[in-house]
Design an enzyme around this catalytic site. Structure first.
Site, PDB file in Angstrom:
ATOM      1  N   HIS A   1       0.876  -1.177   0.000  1.00  0.00           N
ATOM      2  CA  HIS A   1       0.000   0.000   0.000  1.00  0.00           C
ATOM      3  C   HIS A   1       0.913   1.227   0.000  1.00  0.00           C
ATOM      4  O   HIS A   1       2.051   1.162   0.505  1.00  0.00           O
ATOM      5  CB  HIS A   1      -0.825   0.088   1.284  1.00  0.00           C
TER       6      HIS A   1
ATOM      7  N   ASP B   1       2.234   1.911   3.481  1.00  0.00           N
ATOM      8  CA  ASP B   1       3.251   0.998   4.030  1.00  0.00           C
ATOM      9  C   ASP B   1       4.640   1.550   3.736  1.00  0.00           C
ATOM     10  O   ASP B   1       5.602   1.271   4.459  1.00  0.00           O
ATOM     11  CB  ASP B   1       3.210  -0.393   3.361  1.00  0.00           C
TER      12      ASP B   1
HETATM   13  C1  XUL Z   1      -7.459  -6.973   4.239  1.00  0.00           C
HETATM   14  C2  XUL Z   1      -6.622  -7.297   3.073  1.00  0.00           C
HETATM   15  C3  XUL Z   1      -5.784  -6.180   2.515  1.00  0.00           C
HETATM   16  C4  XUL Z   1      -5.673  -6.200   1.026  1.00  0.00           C
HETATM   17  C5  XUL Z   1      -4.950  -5.010   0.459  1.00  0.00           C
HETATM   18  O1  XUL Z   1      -8.247  -8.009   4.679  1.00  0.00           O
HETATM   19  O2  XUL Z   1      -6.607  -8.416   2.610  1.00  0.00           O
HETATM   20  O3  XUL Z   1      -4.543  -6.245   3.114  1.00  0.00           O
HETATM   21  O4  XUL Z   1      -5.020  -7.358   0.588  1.00  0.00           O
HETATM   22  O5  XUL Z   1      -5.491  -3.819   0.858  1.00  0.00           O
END
Ligand code: XUL
Ligand code: CO
Length: 438
Positions: A99, A102
């Protein structure tokens, strides 16, 4: 450069019993037309592996990672990146997923956040070049900041929608710059807690408008990666709009967006939706929409997203069976969206956990390949549906019969002639394939 994981060298394939080595994952070994590395396309999840503190609702952080110890956000982010690339190189994983937040934490304005983010991205570009590690997918965190309390694209507050759009714009640019092969949308707060305050129609229309803007911007900047939606039925919301693959596919079709998306399928999200992991992969595969996998597992006795490292070889086998039948997962991959349990707080547990997940999928791949080579289920399924190959079945398939014809056909028939589905026999055959390797 500082070494973060001292005493751990490159993880090797040894076929032995040392849990700090691979027993089943031999990256260069060919299975059919691809190496294991090409089949599995493993990725490390930046948020869990390098960001997770081990805190839960009842207790504070237990993971004392050395890169957590910097007070300046830029120093901390650069150290985290160095640790991440050292970890992935030693583990032998060629992809990461992240993300925006992150990589660099949110500052008081988006302008300041983006300035810091740019510095970290420059540094990461160097690390990627030096190690050959690539980005499997990028995504924007549209759920952690308090402004997303009512959702992002589905928020009742247009300012929140605007912030989310600006974040996706920036992360699309970064994903393109880093050569990311996919871009994920997980709508963590795109849903509702009660319908008493919710305009569901406007929220869903707005989500479609948001996706449309992302498609347009990707085109404008020349981002060619695959867009993926990651379904999840609930948590943190009571109901998430992208409930499961079938529901999200219907949403995309209703808004004419299905041509632009595939799915990122997460095992623990599947089980939260009361589906098996294989079910979600199957629905995606038969719809031509299998995009990528978030490889983890849930605890069936706990009702939430525990994001554990996948070690159940039945699940990995049946998942790899679907992947092989799909002709592979590329440009997607297997991203370990999983964190170590709170009790496994030492840095070396990060290695044990990933090795466990990689070996579980490698073993699953080997078994699935055997099952497919021997056409174990294919032969049975072909025979089971053979009544559609000729006679009345063939006429049904080619749409040459009416209800009147069907009535005429069965009016004097005494027995439809069903045969057993042999579930237990098939489960036993699966066991024989599972354990013949041991
Ligand atoms: C949450 C989840 C996230 C997504 C990316 O349950 O799986 O980490 O993979 O936002
Ligand atoms: Co996920």
């Amino acid at each position: 450069m500082k070494e973060y994981f001292k005493g751990i060298s490159k993880i090797k394939y040894e076929k032995g019993s040392d849990p700090m080595t691979f027993r089943y994952y031999n990256p260069s070994e060919k299975l059919g037309d691809k190496t294991m590395e090409e089949h599995l396309r493993f990725a490390v999840a930046y948020w869990h592996t390098f960001g997770h503190t081990g805190a839960d609702m009842f207790g504070s952080a237990v993971n004392k990672r050395p890169w957590f110890e910097y007070s300046d956000p830029l120093d901390a982010s650069l150290a985290k990146a160095d640790a991440a690339f050292e970890f992935m190189s030693k583990l032998g994983v060629k992809y990461f997923c992240a993300h925006d937040r992150d990589l660099y934490p949110e500052q008081e304005t988006l302008r300041k956040t983006n300035e810091g983010l740019d510095k970290v991205i420059d540094h990461i570009k160097g690390l990627m070049k030096g190690t050959g590690i690539k980005m499997l997918w990028g995504t924007a965190n549209l759920f952690s900041h308090p402004r997303y309390v009512h959702g992002a694209a589905s928020s009742c507050n247009a300012n929140a929608f605007a912030f989310a759009g600006a974040q996706v714009k920036k992360m699309l640019e970064i994903t393109k710059e880093l050569g990311g092969e996919n871009y994920v949308f997980w709508g963590g707060r795109e849903g509702y807690d009660t319908l008493l305050n919710t305009d569901m129609k406007l929220e869903r229309d707005n989500m479609a408008r948001f996706y449309r803007m992302a498609i347009d911007y990707a085109k404008e900047i020349g981002f060619k990666g695959q867009f993926l939606i990651e379904p999840k039925p609930k948590e943190p919301t009571k109901h998430q709009y992208d409930f499961d693959v079938q529901t999200a596919l219907e949403f995309l079709r209703a808004y004419g967006l299905d041509g632009y998306f595939k799915f990122n399928i997460e095992a623990n999200h599947a089980t939260l939706a009361t589906h098996t992991f294989q079910h979600e992969l199957r629905v995606a595969r038969i719809s031509g929409k299998m995009g990528s996998i978030d490889a983890n597992m849930g605890d069936m006795l706990l009702g939430w997203d525990t994001d554990q490292f996948p070690t159940n070889v039945y699940d990995t086998t049946l998942a790899m069976y679907e992947v092989l039948k799909n002709g592979g997962i590329a440009p997607g991959g297997l991203n370990f969206d999983a964190h170590v349990r709170r009790g496994s707080f030492e840095d070396r547990d990060l290695f044990y956990a990933h090795i466990a997940g990689m070996d579980a999928f490698a073993l699953g791949l080997r078994i699935a390949k055997d099952l497919l080579d021997d056409k174990v289920f294919e032969k049975f399924i072909e025979e089971r549906y053979s009544s559609y190959n000729n006679g009345i079945g063939a006429k049904i398939v080619s749409q040459k019969v009416t209800l009147k014809d069907l009535e005429e056909y069965v009016l004097d028939m005494k027995d439809a002639g069903n045969v057993s589905s042999r579930q237990e026999m098939l489960e036993n055959i699966l066991n024989r394939y599972m354990f013949k390797k041991q």
